[in-house]
Design a protein around this motif. Structure first.
Motif, PDB file in Angstrom:
ATOM      1  N   PHE A 235      33.734   6.802  35.846  1.00  0.00           N
ATOM      2  CA  PHE A 235      33.871   7.381  37.182  1.00  0.00           C
ATOM      3  C   PHE A 235      33.700   6.271  38.219  1.00  0.00           C
ATOM      4  O   PHE A 235      32.893   5.352  38.021  1.00  0.00           O
ATOM      5  N   GLN A 236      34.418   6.377  39.316  1.00  0.00           N
ATOM      6  CA  GLN A 236      34.270   5.360  40.350  1.00  0.00           C
ATOM      7  C   GLN A 236      34.572   5.933  41.728  1.00  0.00           C
ATOM      8  O   GLN A 236      35.231   6.966  41.862  1.00  0.00           O
ATOM      9  N   ASN A 237      34.051   5.227  42.713  1.00  0.00           N
ATOM     10  CA  ASN A 237      34.217   5.609  44.113  1.00  0.00           C
ATOM     11  C   ASN A 237      34.915   4.455  44.830  1.00  0.00           C
ATOM     12  O   ASN A 237      34.321   3.732  45.616  1.00  0.00           O
ATOM     13  N   GLY A 238      36.216   4.288  44.526  1.00  0.00           N
ATOM     14  CA  GLY A 238      36.956   3.161  45.067  1.00  0.00           C
ATOM     15  C   GLY A 238      37.214   3.260  46.558  1.00  0.00           C
ATOM     16  O   GLY A 238      37.503   2.254  47.207  1.00  0.00           O
ATOM     17  N   GLY A 239      37.115   4.464  47.122  1.00  0.00           N
ATOM     18  CA  GLY A 239      37.358   4.631  48.552  1.00  0.00           C
ATOM     19  C   GLY A 239      36.142   4.390  49.417  1.00  0.00           C
ATOM     20  O   GLY A 239      36.246   4.452  50.656  1.00  0.00           O
ATOM     21  N   GLY A 240      34.989   4.128  48.784  1.00  0.00           N
ATOM     22  CA  GLY A 240      33.787   3.843  49.545  1.00  0.00           C
ATOM     23  C   GLY A 240      33.209   5.051  50.262  1.00  0.00           C
ATOM     24  O   GLY A 240      32.570   4.918  51.315  1.00  0.00           O
ATOM     25  N   PHE A 241      33.405   6.265  49.701  1.00  0.00           N
ATOM     26  CA  PHE A 241      32.843   7.464  50.322  1.00  0.00           C
ATOM     27  C   PHE A 241      31.345   7.561  50.040  1.00  0.00           C
ATOM     28  O   PHE A 241      30.812   6.850  49.180  1.00  0.00           O
ATOM     29  N   LYS A 242      30.671   8.457  50.738  1.00  0.00           N
ATOM     30  CA  LYS A 242      29.216   8.532  50.650  1.00  0.00           C
ATOM     31  C   LYS A 242      28.743   8.945  49.262  1.00  0.00           C
ATOM     32  O   LYS A 242      27.676   8.546  48.819  1.00  0.00           O
ATOM     33  N   THR A 243      29.514   9.784  48.585  1.00  0.00           N
ATOM     34  CA  THR A 243      29.145  10.223  47.244  1.00  0.00           C
ATOM     35  C   THR A 243      30.369  10.162  46.335  1.00  0.00           C
ATOM     36  O   THR A 243      31.523  10.186  46.796  1.00  0.00           O
ATOM     37  N   LYS A 244      30.118  10.096  45.023  1.00  0.00           N
ATOM     38  CA  LYS A 244      31.216  10.128  44.057  1.00  0.00           C
ATOM     39  C   LYS A 244      31.906  11.497  44.056  1.00  0.00           C
ATOM     40  O   LYS A 244      33.108  11.591  43.769  1.00  0.00           O
ATOM     41  N   GLY A 245      31.123  12.529  44.361  1.00  0.00           N
ATOM     42  CA  GLY A 245      31.710  13.868  44.411  1.00  0.00           C
ATOM     43  C   GLY A 245      32.760  13.984  45.498  1.00  0.00           C
ATOM     44  O   GLY A 245      33.848  14.539  45.284  1.00  0.00           O
ATOM     45  N   LEU A 246      32.450  13.453  46.678  1.00  0.00           N
ATOM     46  CA  LEU A 246      33.416  13.476  47.775  1.00  0.00           C
ATOM     47  C   LEU A 246      34.637  12.630  47.431  1.00  0.00           C
ATOM     48  O   LEU A 246      35.776  13.020  47.696  1.00  0.00           O
ATOM     49  N   SER A 247      34.400  11.499  46.808  1.00  0.00           N
ATOM     50  CA  SER A 247      35.496  10.640  46.375  1.00  0.00           C
ATOM     51  C   SER A 247      36.390  11.370  45.376  1.00  0.00           C
ATOM     52  O   SER A 247      37.622  11.266  45.430  1.00  0.00           O
ATOM     53  N   TRP A 248      35.773  12.122  44.476  1.00  0.00           N
ATOM     54  CA  TRP A 248      36.528  12.870  43.465  1.00  0.00           C
ATOM     55  C   TRP A 248      37.436  13.912  44.115  1.00  0.00           C
ATOM     56  O   TRP A 248      38.589  14.078  43.714  1.00  0.00           O
ATOM     57  N   PHE A 249      36.946  14.607  45.123  1.00  0.00           N
ATOM     58  CA  PHE A 249      37.761  15.621  45.799  1.00  0.00           C
ATOM     59  C   PHE A 249      38.961  14.989  46.497  1.00  0.00           C
ATOM     60  O   PHE A 249      40.052  15.566  46.503  1.00  0.00           O
ATOM     61  N   VAL A 250      38.755  13.808  47.092  1.00  0.00           N
ATOM     62  CA  VAL A 250      39.869  13.126  47.746  1.00  0.00           C
ATOM     63  C   VAL A 250      40.925  12.728  46.717  1.00  0.00           C
ATOM     64  O   VAL A 250      42.127  12.911  46.924  1.00  0.00           O
ATOM     65  N   GLY A 251      40.482  12.176  45.583  1.00  0.00           N
ATOM     66  CA  GLY A 251      41.425  11.785  44.534  1.00  0.00           C
ATOM     67  C   GLY A 251      42.028  12.965  43.810  1.00  0.00           C
ATOM     68  O   GLY A 251      43.160  12.890  43.315  1.00  0.00           O
TER      69      GLY A 251
END
Length: 538
Positions: A235-251
């Motif tokens: 799992f990764q947060n390549g967009g630099g969002f505050k949480t991985k969960g938020l990053s996951w929703f964007v992706g």
């Protein structure tokens, strides 16, 4: 034997007579009579059957092909494991969405689709405006979806040229010319009419399925494989969002977008035999077929993709799957052959996209919802095709393709605008159906009634396909939640604190377009648009 002649004042439907010819004639008569029950004159020829409309629906969805072009989105925001679970979430949500659309298509199988459904389900005092805005969401979504798909096909052909010749200097104006060529091919096939398009869609269904294995087998066999931990637990947060969960929703929205365009077959309903059953069946079968193929190609790419996602070639072409193919096969010719399968399907899918976009525009024009509706609502009597709507749809895409010369970012915003428009139209009708079914306002299906149904102010009747009881209500509610999530995150940029070039401007584009639509409604449309017009009475 009793003869049957379909009249504009038809009030009964004969039983099918023995023999294939008589049976087919009886089905057409029944379809036309059902269309008349919704107040519409049958003016288009019913050339599509279950197999051809299934091919039409499957190839426009193009889930596995679409994922190849966009799977870097969920990888950046979510990682390998996040992409897989996002796809599963999207598949389940799309099932609920398709079930709602299938029920509505069975209730009112007309080319209008969402705006017709919104009109028949909305409260009478708000019907005109709600239906009008829903129609404009669909018009904007489908016209831009056709243009965006043509752009992707053109740029993908350029990518294949780079793959075959590293010295090739890909210029933006060349992509526009290639896009125009692909659009012209789709135009010719659509204008020929007759049974050419249905037969082409049947052949394309075979290519869609066989081509999947033509890519999957050599890819999995020849590539070096990642470990199962790297695939399912990364799992990764390549967009630099505050949480991985938020990053996951964007992706996650990228996976969900691979299922976009479910209503394509709906807009062909007046050209499909036994539409009230065949359209829902095609929707659900296409979801099953595309869902399985898409999941298969996603798992394969996760196991076979290197850490640099196609390397330099993937960055230059803009399509990492081409670089991954080259890394796996170590053969330019083999990679070109695999890429060609994807490109052929992308280009051929434009035929169906043009048909769906033009029918939706034609139907909305028939009910006076767009400027110039008198022209766009015309039907060629010799070809039984909405030729003006076909021509204007291609012209819009020709003009939008010019944007690619000046800005690739602006063209990608059109892609986002297409998805936003289509999903917003899904959201409106899903909410309205949920309210109606909870209130118990919809009667059971009865094909022997001789009265106008499923239009504004008329009786609401379920079609022969529906999910009954509490289960249908739960699925409908889940579809609303899922679509709302997709719409909300579709407006997000792919990273925090984006620059002007990285910003997602689709919310401005869709908002501006709807603003002008509202102005048109205030000054003109509210005087001529009354929702779906009842052209005949029984």
């Amino acid at each position: 034997m009793e003869s049957y002649e379909l009249k504009s004042q038809a009030s009964s439907i004969t039983r099918p007579a023995p023999g294939a010819t008589r049976l087919a004639s009886s089905v057409r008569e029944r379809d036309d009579a059902n269309l008349q029950r919704m107040g519409k004159k049958p003016v288009l020829k019913r050339n599509f059957g279950i197999l051809s409309i299934l091919g039409f629906s499957c190839t426009i969805l193009g889930t596995w092909e679409g994922l190849l072009g966009t799977f870097t989105g969920p990888l950046t925001n979510g990682g390998s494991g996040g992409a897989i679970y996002a796809y599963i979430f999207g598949w389940i949500g799309t099932f609920a969405n398709f079930m709602v659309l299938a029920e509505l298509a069975s209730m009112a199988p007309t080319a209008g689709g969402q705006y017709h459904w919104a009109a028949m389900l909305a409260p009478s005092k708000h019907m005109k405006f709600v239906s009008f805005i829903t129609g404009w969401f669909a018009v904007l979504g489908w016209q831009t979806a056709f243009a965006a798909s043509a752009f992707l096909a053109g740029s993908m052909i350029q990518g294949a040229a780079i793959l075959g010749n590293e010295a090739y200097n890909a210029l933006p104006w060349q992509a526009t010319l290639i896009t125009w060529c692909a659009l012209s091919l789709a135009l010719v096939i659509n204008l020929v009419g007759g049974k050419l398009l249905p037969r082409a869609e049947t052949v394309l269904l075979v290519v869609h399925i066989v081509g999947f294995f033509g890519i999957l087998i050599p890819l999995v066999y020849m590539a070096e494989h990642n470990t199962k931990e790297q695939v399912f637990l990364s799992f990764q947060n390549g967009g630099g969002f505050k949480t991985k969960g938020l990053s996951w929703f964007v992706g996650m929205t990228t996976c969900a977008f691979a299922f976009g365009g479910a209503d394509a077959s709906v807009h062909m309903a007046e050209e499909v035999a036994n539409a009230s059953m065949v359209i829902p069946q095609a929707l659900m079968l296409s979801l099953g077929i595309n869902g399985c193929l898409g999941f298969g190609i996603l798992i394969a790419m996760m196991f076979c993709a290197g850490p640099d996602l196609g390397g330099t070639l993937g960055q230059i072409t803009g399509y990492p799957f081409m670089g991954i193919f080259l890394e796996a096969t170590n053969s330019v010719s083999g990679s070109l052959a695999m890429s060609a399968i994807v490109i052929v399907i992308y280009v051929c899918a434009l035929m169906g996209l043009l048909a769906a976009a033009s029918r939706q525009l034609w139907s909305f024009s028939r009910d006076r919802g767009v400027p110039g509706w008198r022209l766009w609502s015309r039907v060629s009597t010799s070809r039984q095709l909405p030729v003006p709507a076909i021509l204007v749809s291609v012209t819009i895409s020709w003009l939008l393709a010019i944007i690619r010369i000046g800005s690739n970012i602006a063209m990608m915003d059109i892609v986002s605008m297409a998805i936003s428009g289509i999903y917003l139209s899904y959201l409106v009708v899903s909410v309205l159906l949920f309210i109606r079914r909870v209130r118990g306002d919809i009667s059971l299906y009865n094909d022997s009634d001789d009265e106008i149904i499923n239009v504004p102010g008329a009786k609401l009747v379920w079609g022969p396909f529906r999910c009954p009881g509490i289960l249908g209500t739960i699925i409908n509610g889940y579809a609303i939640i899922y679509i709302a999530i997709i719409v909300f995150f579709s407006f997000w940029p792919s990273s925090m604190d984006p620059s002007i070039a990285e910003m997602n401007w689709s919310i401005l584009a869709i908002g501006g377009a709807i603003f002008f639509a509202i102005l048109y409604y205030i000054f003109r449309a509210r005087h001529v648009y009354t929702g779906p017009i009842v052209e005949i009475s029984l």
